[in-house]
Design a protein around this motif. Sequence first.
Motif, PDB file in Angstrom:
ATOM      1  N   PHE A   1       0.821  -1.207   0.000  1.00  0.00           N
ATOM      2  CA  PHE A   1       0.000   0.000   0.000  1.00  0.00           C
ATOM      3  C   PHE A   1       0.858   1.262   0.000  1.00  0.00           C
ATOM      4  N   ALA A   2       1.975   1.234   0.716  1.00  0.00           N
ATOM      5  CA  ALA A   2       2.874   2.393   0.721  1.00  0.00           C
ATOM      6  C   ALA A   2       3.409   2.650  -0.691  1.00  0.00           C
ATOM      7  N   VAL A   3       3.749   1.577  -1.401  1.00  0.00           N
ATOM      8  CA  VAL A   3       4.210   1.713  -2.793  1.00  0.00           C
ATOM      9  C   VAL A   3       3.100   2.295  -3.656  1.00  0.00           C
ATOM     10  N   HIS A   4       1.877   1.781  -3.498  1.00  0.00           N
ATOM     11  CA  HIS A   4       0.752   2.284  -4.290  1.00  0.00           C
ATOM     12  C   HIS A   4       0.496   3.766  -4.051  1.00  0.00           C
ATOM     13  N   VAL A   5       0.532   4.168  -2.803  1.00  0.00           N
ATOM     14  CA  VAL A   5       0.290   5.575  -2.494  1.00  0.00           C
ATOM     15  C   VAL A   5       1.425   6.437  -3.054  1.00  0.00           C
ATOM     16  N   ALA A   6       2.659   5.975  -2.936  1.00  0.00           N
ATOM     17  CA  ALA A   6       3.787   6.727  -3.493  1.00  0.00           C
ATOM     18  C   ALA A   6       3.631   6.903  -5.006  1.00  0.00           C
ATOM     19  N   LEU A   7       3.211   5.825  -5.692  1.00  0.00           N
ATOM     20  CA  LEU A   7       2.982   5.927  -7.138  1.00  0.00           C
ATOM     21  C   LEU A   7       1.860   6.904  -7.461  1.00  0.00           C
ATOM     22  N   ALA A   8       0.795   6.845  -6.681  1.00  0.00           N
ATOM     23  CA  ALA A   8      -0.344   7.730  -6.922  1.00  0.00           C
ATOM     24  C   ALA A   8       0.045   9.184  -6.697  1.00  0.00           C
ATOM     25  N   ILE A   9       0.778   9.432  -5.642  1.00  0.00           N
ATOM     26  CA  ILE A   9       1.203  10.796  -5.337  1.00  0.00           C
ATOM     27  C   ILE A   9       2.148  11.302  -6.428  1.00  0.00           C
ATOM     28  N   ALA A  10       3.093  10.463  -6.832  1.00  0.00           N
ATOM     29  CA  ALA A  10       4.058  10.869  -7.852  1.00  0.00           C
ATOM     30  C   ALA A  10       3.380  11.124  -9.199  1.00  0.00           C
ATOM     31  N   ALA A  11       2.427  10.319  -9.505  1.00  0.00           N
ATOM     32  CA  ALA A  11       1.770  10.436 -10.805  1.00  0.00           C
ATOM     33  C   ALA A  11       0.727  11.536 -10.844  1.00  0.00           C
ATOM     34  N   GLY A  12       0.211  11.924  -9.672  1.00  0.00           N
ATOM     35  CA  GLY A  12      -0.833  12.947  -9.652  1.00  0.00           C
ATOM     36  C   GLY A  12      -2.052  12.473 -10.410  1.00  0.00           C
ATOM     37  N   SER A  13      -2.555  13.267 -11.262  1.00  0.00           N
ATOM     38  CA  SER A  13      -3.764  12.914 -12.004  1.00  0.00           C
ATOM     39  C   SER A  13      -3.480  12.106 -13.267  1.00  0.00           C
ATOM     40  N   VAL A  14      -2.217  11.807 -13.538  1.00  0.00           N
ATOM     41  CA  VAL A  14      -1.869  11.054 -14.750  1.00  0.00           C
ATOM     42  C   VAL A  14      -2.478   9.649 -14.741  1.00  0.00           C
ATOM     43  N   LEU A  15      -2.615   9.048 -13.543  1.00  0.00           N
ATOM     44  CA  LEU A  15      -3.174   7.691 -13.480  1.00  0.00           C
ATOM     45  C   LEU A  15      -4.599   7.609 -14.036  1.00  0.00           C
ATOM     46  N   THR A  16      -5.305   8.710 -14.016  1.00  0.00           N
ATOM     47  CA  THR A  16      -6.671   8.677 -14.536  1.00  0.00           C
ATOM     48  C   THR A  16      -6.694   8.492 -16.047  1.00  0.00           C
ATOM     49  N   LEU A  17      -5.548   8.631 -16.697  1.00  0.00           N
ATOM     50  CA  LEU A  17      -5.477   8.460 -18.147  1.00  0.00           C
ATOM     51  C   LEU A  17      -5.226   7.011 -18.572  1.00  0.00           C
ATOM     52  N   LEU A  18      -4.934   6.134 -17.611  1.00  0.00           N
ATOM     53  CA  LEU A  18      -4.725   4.720 -17.954  1.00  0.00           C
ATOM     54  C   LEU A  18      -6.002   4.137 -18.542  1.00  0.00           C
ATOM     55  N   PRO A  19      -5.851   3.255 -19.512  1.00  0.00           N
ATOM     56  CA  PRO A  19      -7.057   2.640 -20.091  1.00  0.00           C
ATOM     57  C   PRO A  19      -7.772   1.757 -19.064  1.00  0.00           C
TER      58      PRO A  19
END
Length: 194
Positions: free
Chosen positions: A47-65
């Motif tokens: 979960f710590a890795v997931h949150v770090a990725l989400a924070i680093a990516a910002g809103s970019v993750l919403t563009l994943l298919p």
Amino acid sequence: MISLTVMAITFGVVFLAELPDKTALAGLMLGTRYRASYVFAGVAAAFAVHVALAIAAGSVLTLLPNRLVQAVVGLLFLTGALMLLMKKDDGEEESVKAPADESFWKVSGAGFMLILVAEFGDLTQIMTANLAARYDNPVSVGLGAVLALWAVAAIGILGGRTLMRYVPLRLITRVAAVLMLALAGFSLYEALAG
């Protein structure tokens, strides 16, 4: 600067979104079989890795298919359900495997990989990225999200330990397999319909 308000908002949103999600089920199943602290260590790290990725990516993750993510998640759930249903009874159906039989690294590694794969691109990860972009306070959002995810994992893991005192492992395994089949169907439906 840490904002308790942003942390509280993030905690509430992520906790409520994750509570009925697959994480509680995964924690429950791992918690019925292995030492809770070992399971929690792996799940918490993922979960710590997931949150770090989400924070680093910002809103970019919403563009994943979304369709691709849902298809992969659906197939993973289907695989997990089939593995549970096809598992042969080894005479230990009424008891949990002794914690001494499984090393810390093996159990925590299994919990880490399960959560890392199953939660990638999950709604709460995308919500965390959106909250980080909205509040422009990555530390507060990150702390709120991690604490919420850890709380849900702990509830699932401890719930699994308590449940084992009253319900046979065989029944829990069958119910978990049925739930995983339902989640697989839902995810695959979203992938095809989306």
